[in-house]
Enzyme design. Structure first.
Site: not given
Length: 225
Positions: A40, A42, A51, A82-84, A139-140, A165
């Site tokens: 991951d 962030d 964000y 990474t989910n954004q 999307r995780k 995390d």
């Protein structure tokens, strides 16, 4: 055919697949059939900045570069997933994402480390326009970004691990058929119940282990991969 927003300039190896950002930085011949280390972004590789979209807010987590460098030295492909949702919400755009990614890769390169692939999902049920999607495959905790990495880079999911995390990171790994995951205390990792939920993902086929941060996970990763 749906038309998705695009960055002004695509960096090396970057493109989209059904609206999901895909970027390969290493030839497939060097990643084919290998166990990968999925990370991951962030809160794991860089400090959580809510964000993250400004280059001046990029800060690597403690010894993240050293852990990635160690994986590089062993020929283990390192892949960001990474989910954004910030893009989906309209908080920032792909140009901001590209600028932040460029800074992250540069900072890692300065420590002798490199990333082999980057996958980012802007879809969210509360997103705007074309990015509005309930339970999007990428999307995780869904496994879509990891399975895309396998399709594009040829990595062996059944031998791979993920570091996150949040429990949803480990759940994505489990859903993709990975061996296991490592939950770190950085980012959202210290929130109430997050560690217990992450370690609770484990079962007979998926291992879950704790670590303080990505740097602390280095010795564990060297044993597992």
């Amino acid at each position: 055919m749906t038309t998705y927003p695009q960055p002004t300039t695509f960096p090396q190896g970057a493109g989209f697949q059904d609206g999901v950002w895909t970027q390969t930085l290493t030839p497939r011949a060097q990643t084919e059939g290998r166990a990968a280390l999925f990370l991951d972004r962030d809160g794991v590789v860089v400090e959580e900045a809510h964000y993250l979209h400004k280059t001046e807010d990029v800060q690597l987590t403690p010894n993240a570069g050293e852990t990635i460098k160690a994986a590089n030295a062993r020929g283990v492909p390192v892949i960001l997933v990474t989910n954004q949702a910030g893009i989906g919400y309209g908080y920032f755009g792909w140009d901001d994402f590209v600028a932040v990614q460029t800074r992250i890769l540069s900072d890692l390169n300065a420590s002798g480390a490199h990333i082999d692939g980057v996958f980012a999902c802007p879809f969210h049920e509360k997103a705007q326009g074309v990015y509005a999607a309930v339970d999007h495959f990428a999307r995780k905790p869904n496994p879509g970004m990891l399975t895309l990495a396998s399709q594009i880079m040829g990595v062996d999911l059944a031998k791979s691990w993920i570091v996150g995390d949040r429990s949803l990171d480990l759940q994505a790994g489990k859903n993709a058929g990975l061996v296991g995951g490592i939950h770190v205390w950085t980012g959202h990792g210290s929130k109430d119940g997050e560690r217990a939920a992450a370690l609770g993902v484990a079962d007979y086929a998926f291992s879950a282990s704790p670590a303080t941060n990505l740097g602390d996970a280095r010795s564990l990763i060297s044993i597992l991969l």
